[in-house]
Design a protein around this motif. Structure first.
Motif, PDB file in Angstrom:
ATOM      1  N   PHE A  50      41.830  -1.042  54.061  1.00 30.22           N
ATOM      2  CA  PHE A  50      41.466  -2.054  53.066  1.00 30.22           C
ATOM      3  C   PHE A  50      42.005  -3.432  53.440  1.00 30.22           C
ATOM      4  O   PHE A  50      41.357  -4.453  53.193  1.00 30.22           O
ATOM      5  N   THR A  77      36.174   8.190  56.912  1.00 31.80           N
ATOM      6  CA  THR A  77      35.562   7.003  56.298  1.00 31.80           C
ATOM      7  C   THR A  77      35.967   5.737  57.045  1.00 31.80           C
ATOM      8  O   THR A  77      37.139   5.543  57.369  1.00 31.80           O
ATOM      9  N   SER A  98      32.664  -3.664  60.545  1.00 28.37           N
ATOM     10  CA  SER A  98      33.431  -2.504  60.079  1.00 28.37           C
ATOM     11  C   SER A  98      34.864  -2.595  60.581  1.00 28.37           C
ATOM     12  O   SER A  98      35.145  -3.177  61.644  1.00 28.37           O
ATOM     13  N   ASN A 140      38.648  10.642  53.203  1.00 20.89           N
ATOM     14  CA  ASN A 140      38.463  10.424  51.761  1.00 20.89           C
ATOM     15  C   ASN A 140      38.681  11.727  50.986  1.00 20.89           C
ATOM     16  O   ASN A 140      39.037  12.768  51.572  1.00 20.89           O
ATOM     17  N   TRP A 170      44.610   4.602  54.773  1.00 14.89           N
ATOM     18  CA  TRP A 170      43.753   4.117  53.686  1.00 14.89           C
ATOM     19  C   TRP A 170      44.084   2.677  53.330  1.00 14.89           C
ATOM     20  O   TRP A 170      43.206   1.826  53.209  1.00 14.89           O
ATOM     21  N   LEU A 200      35.458   1.667  56.508  1.00 12.34           N
ATOM     22  CA  LEU A 200      35.009   0.633  55.574  1.00 12.34           C
ATOM     23  C   LEU A 200      34.233  -0.461  56.308  1.00 12.34           C
ATOM     24  O   LEU A 200      34.502  -0.753  57.479  1.00 12.34           O
ATOM     25  N   THR A 256      38.695  -5.806  45.804  1.00 13.80           N
ATOM     26  CA  THR A 256      39.703  -4.734  45.840  1.00 13.80           C
ATOM     27  C   THR A 256      40.523  -4.828  47.117  1.00 13.80           C
ATOM     28  O   THR A 256      41.755  -4.690  47.100  1.00 13.80           O
ATOM     29  N   PHE A 305      31.643  -2.178  50.559  1.00 14.78           N
ATOM     30  CA  PHE A 305      32.847  -1.954  49.775  1.00 14.78           C
ATOM     31  C   PHE A 305      33.293  -3.245  49.086  1.00 14.78           C
ATOM     32  O   PHE A 305      32.893  -4.333  49.473  1.00 14.78           O
ATOM     33  N   SER A 306      34.135  -3.096  48.095  1.00 17.25           N
ATOM     34  CA  SER A 306      34.555  -4.230  47.278  1.00 17.25           C
ATOM     35  C   SER A 306      35.548  -5.116  48.017  1.00 17.25           C
ATOM     36  O   SER A 306      36.662  -4.690  48.319  1.00 17.25           O
ATOM     37  N   ASP A 307      35.112  -6.354  48.287  1.00 16.44           N
ATOM     38  CA  ASP A 307      36.021  -7.304  48.924  1.00 16.44           C
ATOM     39  C   ASP A 307      37.182  -7.647  48.012  1.00 16.44           C
ATOM     40  O   ASP A 307      38.312  -7.851  48.474  1.00 16.44           O
TER      41      ASP A 307
END
Length: 234
Positions: free
Chosen positions: A132, A97, A84, A91, A128, A99, A108, A104-106
């Motif tokens: 990511f 949140t 993580s 969110n 945010w 990630l 993205t 979650f989408s790698d």
């Protein structure tokens, strides 16, 4: 070596085998024997097929069975744990949140980090965006570990293949298969001189069970029948 099966091939094969049944029931046909050349080609094809089958049973199949056993005994490395990110964000549901590479989408995340067209994405939400970017880095690290594991397993398999001479065995098997197929084609392409020749070809077609791709077999047999009919008319 086999020809690919298609609907057209199946229909063509059915037509060829229907011809076999029709020819076999032709009671008024004059007696004849298979021509010497065709008989020899069929015998050579049968010997080539026997050699291929024998090699497969005695050499190729045991080698691949041994390889399979070796790989089954190879200790499997566990998948690397998911991780993580450090940075959290709030969110749309006002929830904190964090990630993780597990959920979650790698892709993205990597776009957020690497794609210039995404440079302004989340500019007004720095936590945010940072989350990511961290996710993309963690995903890269995990993928690198998995790639190393796969490379080690592939190297282990390659060493086993070399000990068992798998590539050499496969090459010889392919050679035997190509020889059988070449002789099979030679039989089919050999002009039939009488009905016995046609029946001998049809018998071989049934024995080998090859499909009639693009009407190859039907064309050959039809050509033979027309040739015999023309000779009889003359």
């Amino acid at each position: 070596m086999t020809r690919p099966t298609t609907r057209r091939a199946l229909i063509g094969g059915a037509c060829v085998f229907a011809l076999a049944d029709t020819a076999a029931s032709a009671k008024s046909a004059p007696s004849a024997t298979v021509s010497t050349r065709l008989a020899r080609l069929i015998a050579l094809r049968d010997r080539a097929d026997a050699a291929f089958s024998r090699y497969d049973a005695e050499v190729e199949a045991p080698a691949y069975d041994a390889l399979k056993a070796i790989m089954a005994a190879c200790p499997a490395e566990p998948d690397p744990p998911h991780r993580s990110v450090q940075t959290t964000f709030i969110n749309v549901n006002d929830e904190v949140t964090r990630l993780s590479t597990a959920g979650f989408s790698d892709s993205t995340a990597r776009k957020m980090r690497d794609d210039p067209t995404w440079a302004d994405m989340g500019a007004d939400q720095p936590e945010w965006r940072q989350a990511f970017i961290e996710l993309a880095d963690l995903a890269d690290e995990r993928d690198a570990i998995i790639a190393d594991q796969q490379a080690r397993r592939e190297a282990y398999e390659q060493r086993a293949r070399e000990r068992l001479r798998i590539d050499e065995i496969q090459k010889r098997s392919d050679e035997l298969s190509r020889r059988e197929y070449s002789l099979w084609e030679a039989v089919i392409d050999e002009p039939a001189t009488n009905l016995a020749d046609v029946l001998a070809k049809l018998d071989l077609m049934k024995r080998t069970g090859r499909d009639d791709e693009d009407g190859y077999l039907l064309t050959a047999i039809s050509r033979d029948i027309r040739g015999i009919a023309a000779g009889g008319a003359a």
